[in-house]
Motif scaffolding. Structure first.
Motif, PDB file in Angstrom:
ATOM      1  N   ARG A 124       4.100   3.485  11.364  1.00 15.63           N
ATOM      2  CA  ARG A 124       5.486   4.634  10.901  1.00 15.63           C
ATOM      3  C   ARG A 124       6.781   3.368  12.373  1.00 15.63           C
ATOM      4  NH1 ARG A 124       5.734   8.293   7.591  1.00 15.63           N
ATOM      5  NH2 ARG A 124       7.936   7.654   7.016  1.00 15.63           N
ATOM      6  N   LEU A 125       7.768   4.193  11.641  1.00 11.35           N
ATOM      7  CA  LEU A 125       9.297   2.912  12.931  1.00 11.35           C
ATOM      8  C   LEU A 125      10.106   4.427  12.663  1.00 11.35           C
ATOM      9  CD1 LEU A 125      10.543   0.693  10.140  1.00 11.35           C
ATOM     10  CD2 LEU A 125       9.407   0.657  12.529  1.00 11.35           C
ATOM     11  N   MET A 171      -6.907   2.023   0.580  1.00 12.18           N
ATOM     12  CA  MET A 171      -6.875   3.066   0.897  1.00 12.18           C
ATOM     13  C   MET A 171      -7.395   3.340   2.108  1.00 12.18           C
ATOM     14  SD  MET A 171      -9.969   4.861  -1.629  1.00 12.18           S
ATOM     15  CE  MET A 171      -9.997   4.673  -2.683  1.00 12.18           C
ATOM     16  N   LYS A 172      -7.723   2.697   2.787  1.00  6.07           N
ATOM     17  CA  LYS A 172      -8.509   3.224   4.037  1.00  6.07           C
ATOM     18  C   LYS A 172      -6.860   3.525   4.934  1.00  6.07           C
ATOM     19  CE  LYS A 172     -12.503   0.895   4.419  1.00  6.07           C
ATOM     20  NZ  LYS A 172     -13.426  -0.771   5.241  1.00  6.07           N
ATOM     21  N   MET A 173      -6.621   2.303   4.622  1.00  8.41           N
ATOM     22  CA  MET A 173      -5.220   1.990   5.408  1.00  8.41           C
ATOM     23  C   MET A 173      -4.577   3.626   5.299  1.00  8.41           C
ATOM     24  SD  MET A 173      -3.448  -1.256   5.461  1.00  8.41           S
ATOM     25  CE  MET A 173      -4.035  -1.686   4.199  1.00  8.41           C
ATOM     26  N   ALA A 212      -5.408   6.462   7.238  1.00 11.83           N
ATOM     27  CA  ALA A 212      -5.366   6.803   8.015  1.00 11.83           C
ATOM     28  C   ALA A 212      -4.019   7.497   8.447  1.00 11.83           C
ATOM     29  CB  ALA A 212      -5.411   5.684   8.355  1.00 11.83           C
ATOM     30  N   MET A 213      -3.584   7.054   8.081  1.00 10.79           N
ATOM     31  CA  MET A 213      -2.420   8.376   7.908  1.00 10.79           C
ATOM     32  C   MET A 213      -1.967   9.627   7.454  1.00 10.79           C
ATOM     33  SD  MET A 213       0.768   5.367   6.233  1.00 10.79           S
ATOM     34  CE  MET A 213       0.113   4.676   4.710  1.00 10.79           C
ATOM     35  N   GLY A 214      -3.329   9.638   7.442  1.00  3.52           N
ATOM     36  CA  GLY A 214      -2.978  11.377   7.082  1.00  3.52           C
ATOM     37  C   GLY A 214      -4.251  12.098   5.962  1.00  3.52           C
ATOM     38  N   VAL A 250       1.770  14.057   1.615  1.00  6.73           N
ATOM     39  CA  VAL A 250       1.715  13.622   3.189  1.00  6.73           C
ATOM     40  C   VAL A 250       2.641  12.796   4.547  1.00  6.73           C
ATOM     41  CG1 VAL A 250      -0.139  13.615   4.627  1.00  6.73           C
ATOM     42  CG2 VAL A 250      -0.528  14.093   2.335  1.00  6.73           C
ATOM     43  N   VAL A 251       2.999  12.000   3.636  1.00  9.27           N
ATOM     44  CA  VAL A 251       3.212  10.984   4.787  1.00  9.27           C
ATOM     45  C   VAL A 251       5.069  10.661   3.586  1.00  9.27           C
ATOM     46  CG1 VAL A 251       3.773   8.912   5.506  1.00  9.27           C
ATOM     47  CG2 VAL A 251       1.826   9.920   4.753  1.00  9.27           C
TER      48      VAL A 251
END
Length: 402
Positions: free
Chosen positions: A136-137, A176-178, A181-183, A362-363
């Protein structure tokens, strides 16, 4: 606004086209040198890109069926078909199987038409490029890091990387893994539309034999589904449309039993068939409805040799044979797994995505579409339909943002 679409498959290309049409700056990032790998191999290279008809019952999800229904209904099947025929210029044809193919029977025509429209819309393509990390930036956007150390930034991100099925196509679960990792969370995944294995060597010997069957799916002794179609014996077990359609039950639950009516209902009542079989052999009567080698195997499985006569059948013997012919429990020991599965079941729950925009709950700024979401369709173009519909929905949502 800059948009990156991660994944150049059916859903990703559709999302990029519709987002770019509205004037957004869109880049598709694809792992493989050429996008659309699954499109190119689908339907034996002919591309079964749609079904002839559709119902919500043609799809499975562990989430809200109402949410799934609303998403599917956002782009009616006839309008999806019109997009391919009128806007992309791909003449289509219906087949008796209920599947829709390009008239050319060439999957590359579909891929080439999508890529032409991608260029026409103003979107760009970056491939091959394997993204290994998403960050994330501080501004709220995203930074994608590639395996060569290069990075790309965007204000909105679409993840359309598929699931785990056919990993040679680039759908290896990395996306999917990434996302996890973001929640996000992930419902247990499983291979679907996949050939099944058997440890019973008698059936391996029938490799290449096919027949139409009716399969009843039973869980704890209760029928939960039923399908009819072709069953193909392989050197490892069972395949064919009927098997692929019910395979997700086997890969999801070890307690499932598949019971087969070997004549697919065409013989009617097997007891009546045997009672009216005349004076011939049992095998000769069964061969009227089934391939010779299969008929012989089933008769022998019921405890009779090839010379047994219909007139010699006792009531218990006839009942035993009727059960073998009409309610045979298929000896399944597993599946071929993701390597040959056409689609991945499970995935990101529908509850974690807005049904209206497919934006993550979520994101912020993350959108998901296609196979990565927990929705799986039957065999016959339904999973492509889900990809086309969800890709367009994301693209339109992005197009409305400024």
């Amino acid at each position: 606004m800059s948009v990156i679409v991660l994944g150049g498959g059916a859903a990703g290309l559709m999302a990029a086209i519709f987002a770019a049409r509205s004037g957004q700056s869109v880049t598709v990032v694809e792992t493989r040198p050429t996008p659309g790998a699954k499109i190119r191999v689908s339907g034996g290279g002919r591309c079964n890109l749609l079904p002839v008809g559709v119902s919500v019952d043609d799809f499975h999800t562990q989430g809200s069926r109402n949410a799934m229904r609303n998403i599917l209904h956002s782009w009616p099947l006839e309008d999806v078909r019109a997009f391919f025929e009128r806007e992309l210029g791909i003449p289509l044809k219906n087949e008796e199987s209920g599947k829709v193919f390009p008239r050319s029977d060439r999957s590359r025509d579909v891929v080439e038409a999508l890529l032409r429209e991608l260029r026409r819309s103003g979107a760009s393509l970056r491939s091959p490029c394997r993204v290994v990390e998403i960050g994330r930036l501080s501004t709220g956007g995203f930074r994608l890091t590639a395996d060569d150390g290069d990075s790309i930034e965007c204000s909105r991100l679409v993840v359309a990387t598929g699931g785990l099925s056919l990993p040679k196509s680039g759908s290896d679960g990395a996306g999917m893994k990434m996302v996890l990792a973001m929640g996000h969370t992930c419902l247990p995944t499983y291979p679907a539309l996949v050939p099944l294995l058997s440890s019973d060597a008698r059936f391996h010997a029938l490799s290449g034999v096919s027949t139409r069957v009716r399969i009843s799916v039973e869980l704890s002794g209760k029928e939960v589904d039923r399908t009819e179609g072709g069953l193909l014996f392989t050197h490892r077990g069972f395949s064919g449309p009927a098997i692929l359609d019910v395979s997700h039950y086997v890969t999801r639950d070890a307690g499932v039993a598949l019971r087969v009516d070997w004549a697919g209902g065409e013989a009617g009542d097997w007891d009546v068939v045997l009672r009216s079989g005349g004076r011939g052999s049992v095998v000769s009567v069964v061969r009227r409805y089934l391939p010779d080698r299969l008929a012989t195997l089933l008769v022998e499985h019921a405890g009779f040799d090839s010379s047994a006569r219909i007139s010699e059948l006792t009531r218990p013997g006839r009942k035993r044979l009727v059960d073998v012919l009409g309610r045979f429990e298929l000896p399944v020991s597993g599946s071929e797994g993701y390597a040959t599965a056409e689609v991945t079941g499970g995935g990101i729950p529908l509850a974690e995505i807005s049904p209206a925009t497919l934006e993550s709950r979520v994101v912020d700024g993350l959108h998901l579409c296609g196979e990565i979401i927990d929705v799986t369709g039957r065999l016959g173009g339904y999973n492509f339909l889900w990809a086309w519909v969800t890709g367009r929905k994301v693209g339109l949502a992005l197009g409305g943002l400024r």
